[in-house]
Scaffold this active site. Sequence first.
Site, PDB file in Angstrom:
ATOM      1  N   THR A  39      20.029  59.646  12.087  1.00  0.00           N
ATOM      2  CA  THR A  39      21.271  59.358  12.813  1.00  0.00           C
ATOM      3  C   THR A  39      21.361  60.198  14.082  1.00  0.00           C
ATOM      4  OG1 THR A  39      22.351  58.886  10.714  1.00  0.00           O
ATOM      5  CG2 THR A  39      23.787  59.310  12.589  1.00  0.00           C
ATOM      6  N   HIS A  42      19.403  58.672  16.761  1.00  0.00           N
ATOM      7  CA  HIS A  42      20.158  57.587  17.408  1.00  0.00           C
ATOM      8  C   HIS A  42      21.152  58.170  18.418  1.00  0.00           C
ATOM      9  CE1 HIS A  42      18.845  53.916  15.399  1.00  0.00           C
ATOM     10  NE2 HIS A  42      18.810  54.576  14.256  1.00  0.00           N
TER      11      HIS A  42
HETATM   12 ZN   LIG Z   1      21.793  62.433   7.937  1.00  0.00          ZN
END
Ligand SMILES: [Zn+2]
Length: 335
Positions: A39, A42
């Site tokens: 994440t 990202h």
């Molecule tokens: Zn994570």
Amino acid sequence: MRAAFYQGAKTFTTGEAPVPVPQADEALLRVRRVGICGTDLHIYQGHLDHRVPTGGVIGHEAFGEVVAAPAAGGFGPGDRVVVEPLWFCGRCRACAMGASYLCYALKIRGVELPGGMQEYWAVPAARLLRVPDALADDQAAMIEPLAVATHDVRRARVKRGDRVLVFGGGPIGALIALVARHHGAEVAVAEVNPFRLGLLETFGLTTVGPDIDVQRFVADWTGGEGVDVAFEVTGNAAAARAVTDVVRVWGTVSIVAIHAEPLPFNLYQLFAREVHVHGSRLYAREDWEEAIALAAAGAVPLAPLVSRRIPLEQLQRGMEDALAGGPFMKVLVEL
Ligand SMILES: [Zn+2]
Ligand SMILES: [Zn+2]
């Protein structure tokens, strides 16, 4: 204190910030370790600019020590803790159903709200969980991704004797494989990174490398039936296209990766084999509790998954290295 700030796509800066002042229900933590997660990659690439403020502090996989805590919260100075990095409203339909981790107004510390990439962090005492003394600091920093894995395995109802195929052998895929095996499943992991393949093999996991056809592998492994459960943990279009083709009649497909764009998915197989498909995101409190119990019992090897530790000042470099797909599994920021 030092903190790392997200300044927009591909840019983190490290600088000084005032030590946060905790509110009445909050504890102040001295942060020790923060994992860099998919994440976060990202975020680094600017994919989550609609959620992460400019100048924001990321980091949702944090381990730290309590400096100060509300008297009634059950925690005191020196306690070693991990943080369930979720803010939820407690009133919406999802919260009322027991899915507060999917609250319609959900905010994640380290995404929308300040995260752990700073020396001191104020977080609600209600979102803390105690880390057993048996776990070293690096292992403690792996509890958050392990809670993702316990959640994913629980939601997919993996049972003893199941055959499970995990697409993607990064930290989350590896942990899903290890938790599923702990629950009695036979597990194989499809991965392309040679370092990760080698590490997975040291755990005794069956691997499917880039030069092996996954469908043929599954056909051989299951006598043509298909696996009971397949997890999509790559975020890759080819894996999304293949995942429904490897599952048995009435089998289960679990989508764990973040697919930011719609892509081809073979609905015919869902129809033909009445396959179950579900998404699997974050974790409930019980998943954290299972993760801590598994970690403390040594049921899942965590220390070997930590490949490197970097100082906060090297966050930018750490992101670049992770994106380049080098010879590592989990990278931790050490504060
Ligand atoms: Zn994570
Ligand atoms: Zn809610």
